[in-house]
Design a protein around this motif. Structure first.
Motif, PDB file in Angstrom:
ATOM      1  N   GLY A 185       5.170  -2.206  -1.487  1.00  0.00           N
ATOM      2  CA  GLY A 185       4.292  -2.338  -0.342  1.00  0.00           C
ATOM      3  C   GLY A 185       2.842  -2.075  -0.640  1.00  0.00           C
ATOM      4  O   GLY A 185       2.057  -1.847   0.275  1.00  0.00           O
ATOM      5  N   THR A 186       2.429  -2.084  -1.902  1.00  0.00           N
ATOM      6  CA  THR A 186       1.057  -1.775  -2.246  1.00  0.00           C
ATOM      7  C   THR A 186       0.096  -2.681  -1.491  1.00  0.00           C
ATOM      8  O   THR A 186       0.235  -3.901  -1.497  1.00  0.00           O
ATOM      9  N   THR A 187      -0.893  -2.097  -0.836  1.00  0.00           N
ATOM     10  CA  THR A 187      -1.935  -2.872  -0.175  1.00  0.00           C
ATOM     11  C   THR A 187      -3.251  -2.658  -0.891  1.00  0.00           C
ATOM     12  O   THR A 187      -3.824  -3.558  -1.443  1.00  0.00           O
ATOM     13  N   GLU A 188      -3.729  -1.444  -0.916  1.00  0.00           N
ATOM     14  CA  GLU A 188      -4.939  -1.134  -1.660  1.00  0.00           C
ATOM     15  C   GLU A 188      -4.875   0.321  -2.073  1.00  0.00           C
ATOM     16  O   GLU A 188      -4.138   1.117  -1.498  1.00  0.00           O
ATOM     17  N   GLU A 189      -5.634   0.666  -3.074  1.00  0.00           N
ATOM     18  CA  GLU A 189      -5.621   2.025  -3.596  1.00  0.00           C
ATOM     19  C   GLU A 189      -6.217   2.981  -2.573  1.00  0.00           C
ATOM     20  O   GLU A 189      -7.246   2.706  -1.958  1.00  0.00           O
ATOM     21  N   VAL A 190      -5.540   4.118  -2.352  1.00  0.00           N
ATOM     22  CA  VAL A 190      -6.067   5.131  -1.457  1.00  0.00           C
ATOM     23  C   VAL A 190      -7.324   5.714  -2.078  1.00  0.00           C
ATOM     24  O   VAL A 190      -7.338   6.054  -3.262  1.00  0.00           O
ATOM     25  N   PRO A 191      -8.440   5.839  -1.307  1.00  0.00           N
ATOM     26  CA  PRO A 191      -9.667   6.391  -1.891  1.00  0.00           C
ATOM     27  C   PRO A 191      -9.420   7.775  -2.454  1.00  0.00           C
ATOM     28  O   PRO A 191      -8.720   8.592  -1.849  1.00  0.00           O
ATOM     29  N   PRO A 223       3.584   7.486  -6.917  1.00  0.00           N
ATOM     30  CA  PRO A 223       3.275   8.915  -6.806  1.00  0.00           C
ATOM     31  C   PRO A 223       3.168   9.412  -5.362  1.00  0.00           C
ATOM     32  O   PRO A 223       3.371  10.596  -5.105  1.00  0.00           O
ATOM     33  N   THR A 224       2.857   8.515  -4.430  1.00  0.00           N
ATOM     34  CA  THR A 224       2.737   8.947  -3.031  1.00  0.00           C
ATOM     35  C   THR A 224       4.094   9.078  -2.350  1.00  0.00           C
ATOM     36  O   THR A 224       4.200   9.701  -1.296  1.00  0.00           O
ATOM     37  N   GLY A 225       5.128   8.481  -2.938  1.00  0.00           N
ATOM     38  CA  GLY A 225       6.464   8.539  -2.351  1.00  0.00           C
ATOM     39  C   GLY A 225       6.622   7.719  -1.086  1.00  0.00           C
ATOM     40  O   GLY A 225       7.631   7.846  -0.385  1.00  0.00           O
ATOM     41  N   THR A 226       5.661   6.866  -0.784  1.00  0.00           N
ATOM     42  CA  THR A 226       5.694   6.092   0.460  1.00  0.00           C
ATOM     43  C   THR A 226       6.149   4.658   0.260  1.00  0.00           C
ATOM     44  O   THR A 226       6.471   3.964   1.230  1.00  0.00           O
ATOM     45  N   GLY A 227       6.141   4.183  -0.987  1.00  0.00           N
ATOM     46  CA  GLY A 227       6.438   2.784  -1.247  1.00  0.00           C
ATOM     47  C   GLY A 227       5.214   1.898  -1.188  1.00  0.00           C
ATOM     48  O   GLY A 227       5.320   0.681  -1.372  1.00  0.00           O
ATOM     49  N   THR A 228       4.042   2.474  -0.921  1.00  0.00           N
ATOM     50  CA  THR A 228       2.811   1.694  -0.837  1.00  0.00           C
ATOM     51  C   THR A 228       1.824   2.020  -1.946  1.00  0.00           C
ATOM     52  O   THR A 228       0.757   1.420  -2.026  1.00  0.00           O
ATOM     53  N   GLY A 229       2.148   2.982  -2.799  1.00  0.00           N
ATOM     54  CA  GLY A 229       1.212   3.424  -3.835  1.00  0.00           C
ATOM     55  C   GLY A 229       1.274   2.585  -5.087  1.00  0.00           C
ATOM     56  O   GLY A 229       2.285   1.939  -5.383  1.00  0.00           O
ATOM     57  N   GLY A 230       0.171   2.607  -5.831  1.00  0.00           N
ATOM     58  CA  GLY A 230       0.100   1.879  -7.088  1.00  0.00           C
ATOM     59  C   GLY A 230      -0.950   2.481  -7.993  1.00  0.00           C
ATOM     60  O   GLY A 230      -1.647   3.431  -7.620  1.00  0.00           O
ATOM     61  N   ASP A 258       4.667 -12.758  -3.687  1.00  0.00           N
ATOM     62  CA  ASP A 258       3.425 -12.564  -4.434  1.00  0.00           C
ATOM     63  C   ASP A 258       3.746 -12.148  -5.857  1.00  0.00           C
ATOM     64  O   ASP A 258       4.057 -10.981  -6.126  1.00  0.00           O
ATOM     65  N   GLY A 259       3.674 -13.096  -6.778  1.00  0.00           N
ATOM     66  CA  GLY A 259       4.004 -12.831  -8.176  1.00  0.00           C
ATOM     67  C   GLY A 259       2.905 -12.144  -8.949  1.00  0.00           C
ATOM     68  O   GLY A 259       3.073 -11.852 -10.137  1.00  0.00           O
ATOM     69  N   GLU A 260       1.775 -11.852  -8.307  1.00  0.00           N
ATOM     70  CA  GLU A 260       0.658 -11.170  -8.956  1.00  0.00           C
ATOM     71  C   GLU A 260       0.491  -9.746  -8.447  1.00  0.00           C
ATOM     72  O   GLU A 260      -0.566  -9.144  -8.639  1.00  0.00           O
ATOM     73  N   SER A 261       1.502  -9.204  -7.793  1.00  0.00           N
ATOM     74  CA  SER A 261       1.352  -7.920  -7.095  1.00  0.00           C
ATOM     75  C   SER A 261       2.091  -6.762  -7.748  1.00  0.00           C
ATOM     76  O   SER A 261       2.298  -5.717  -7.131  1.00  0.00           O
ATOM     77  N   MET A 262       2.513  -6.906  -9.009  1.00  0.00           N
ATOM     78  CA  MET A 262       3.201  -5.800  -9.673  1.00  0.00           C
ATOM     79  C   MET A 262       2.214  -4.704 -10.043  1.00  0.00           C
ATOM     80  O   MET A 262       1.045  -4.980 -10.323  1.00  0.00           O
ATOM     81  N   GLY A 263       2.694  -3.460 -10.016  1.00  0.00           N
ATOM     82  CA  GLY A 263       1.845  -2.325 -10.331  1.00  0.00           C
ATOM     83  C   GLY A 263       2.613  -1.293 -11.128  1.00  0.00           C
ATOM     84  O   GLY A 263       2.917  -1.493 -12.300  1.00  0.00           O
TER      85      GLY A 263
END
Length: 273
Positions: free
Chosen positions: A4-10, A169-176, A206-211
């Motif tokens: 679920g990565t969207t953008e890096e948390v500041p 690392p965030t344990g949320t499924g959205t981190g990268g 989205d085949g370009e979204s691996m992290g």
């Protein structure tokens, strides 16, 4: 499989300060693992010494018990209940995406030190740097930087597909790691992912979204391709899959067949060679 990565948390602290803190923690984890390894060797030597003495008395006993002395870490090490390290909950930076050439066109061995339900275990994986060079280069780079240290495996699926997902690392499924990459590498043409497969999670279509997020298949699974294709297969588990199966046997915390595992799983560290 989704990532679920969207953008890096500041970042909440200066990068240099944060990197120093990660370096300090990595050093402490390395020293801890070295101390544990020395303790295991000392126990093994003690057992071998006892076996050698017993050999003078009765050789039949030695043959029956030599295997446990030769491989003292073959079975998981129990701890007190709840004695796993605290999981990370903060975003981390993985630095820059390494060039695929860093995978060296070879097979790598990665050892994941896990703690689940108060029990230590290891999952050993062979990573195929020839078939999935970008994914393997990224995984190895993150492992060497300590990115995966003390991170949770946040997702367990027990219906339809059978995987344990980790690497956020965030344990949320959205981190990268602060970067994403593609294209998809080494995906099976028949959409079948045998037990023991380790593959990269990504966003749907989205085949370009691996992290950084990856999943371990603990039971043969058919995972349908989407418009982007299948899922990059990094490699195969060569030992320790039973530890993942044990987590799956404990079930997940939701009733949907997809959610956090009931038995929390922490990756204490990842060693690569």
């Amino acid at each position: 499989m989704r990532d679920g990565t969207t953008e890096e948390v500041p970042p909440t602290v200066a990068a240099t300060k944060r990197e120093r803190e990660y370096a300090r923690k990595r050093q402490e984890k390395w020293e801890q693992r070295q101390a544990q390894a020395r303790a295991r060797r000392q126990r093994a030597f003690a057992i071998v010494a006892i076996v050698a003495v017993l050999a003078l008395v009765g050789g039949g006993f030695v043959i029956a018990n030599l295997g446990s002395a030769a491989n003292p870490t073959a079975t998981p090490t129990p701890r007190a209940a709840g004695d796993c390290p605290a999981a990370s909950t903060e975003a981390r930076s993985g630095g820059d995406l390494p060039d695929p050439s860093a995978a060296e066109d070879r097979t790598w061995t990665a050892t994941l030190d896990l703690c689940a339900g108060g029990t230590d275990s290891q999952v050993v994986v062979e990573l195929d740097g020839a078939a999935a060079p970008q994914a393997v280069a990224s995984f190895v780079s993150l492992a060497k930087k300590g990115y995966y240290d003390d991170t949770p495996c946040h997702r367990l699926t027990t219906q339809g597909i059978f995987v344990l997902q980790c690497g956020d690392p965030t344990g949320t499924g959205t981190g990268g790691p602060g970067y994403s990459y593609g294209p998809i590498e080494n995906a099976p043409k028949d959409d079948v992912y045998p037990a023991g497969t380790i593959a990269m999670a990504r966003q749907g279509n989205d085949g370009e979204s691996m992290g950084s997020q990856f999943f371990i298949v603990y039971q043969d699974s058919t995972i349908p391709s989407d418009t982007a294709g299948g899922y990059t297969v990094l490699g195969t588990v060569t030992s320790g899959l039973d530890a993942v199966q044990a987590v799956a046997d404990e079930g997940k915390s939701s009733g949907t067949g997809d959610g956090p595992p009931n038995s929390p799983v922490i990756i204490e560290g990842v060693e690569t060679q």
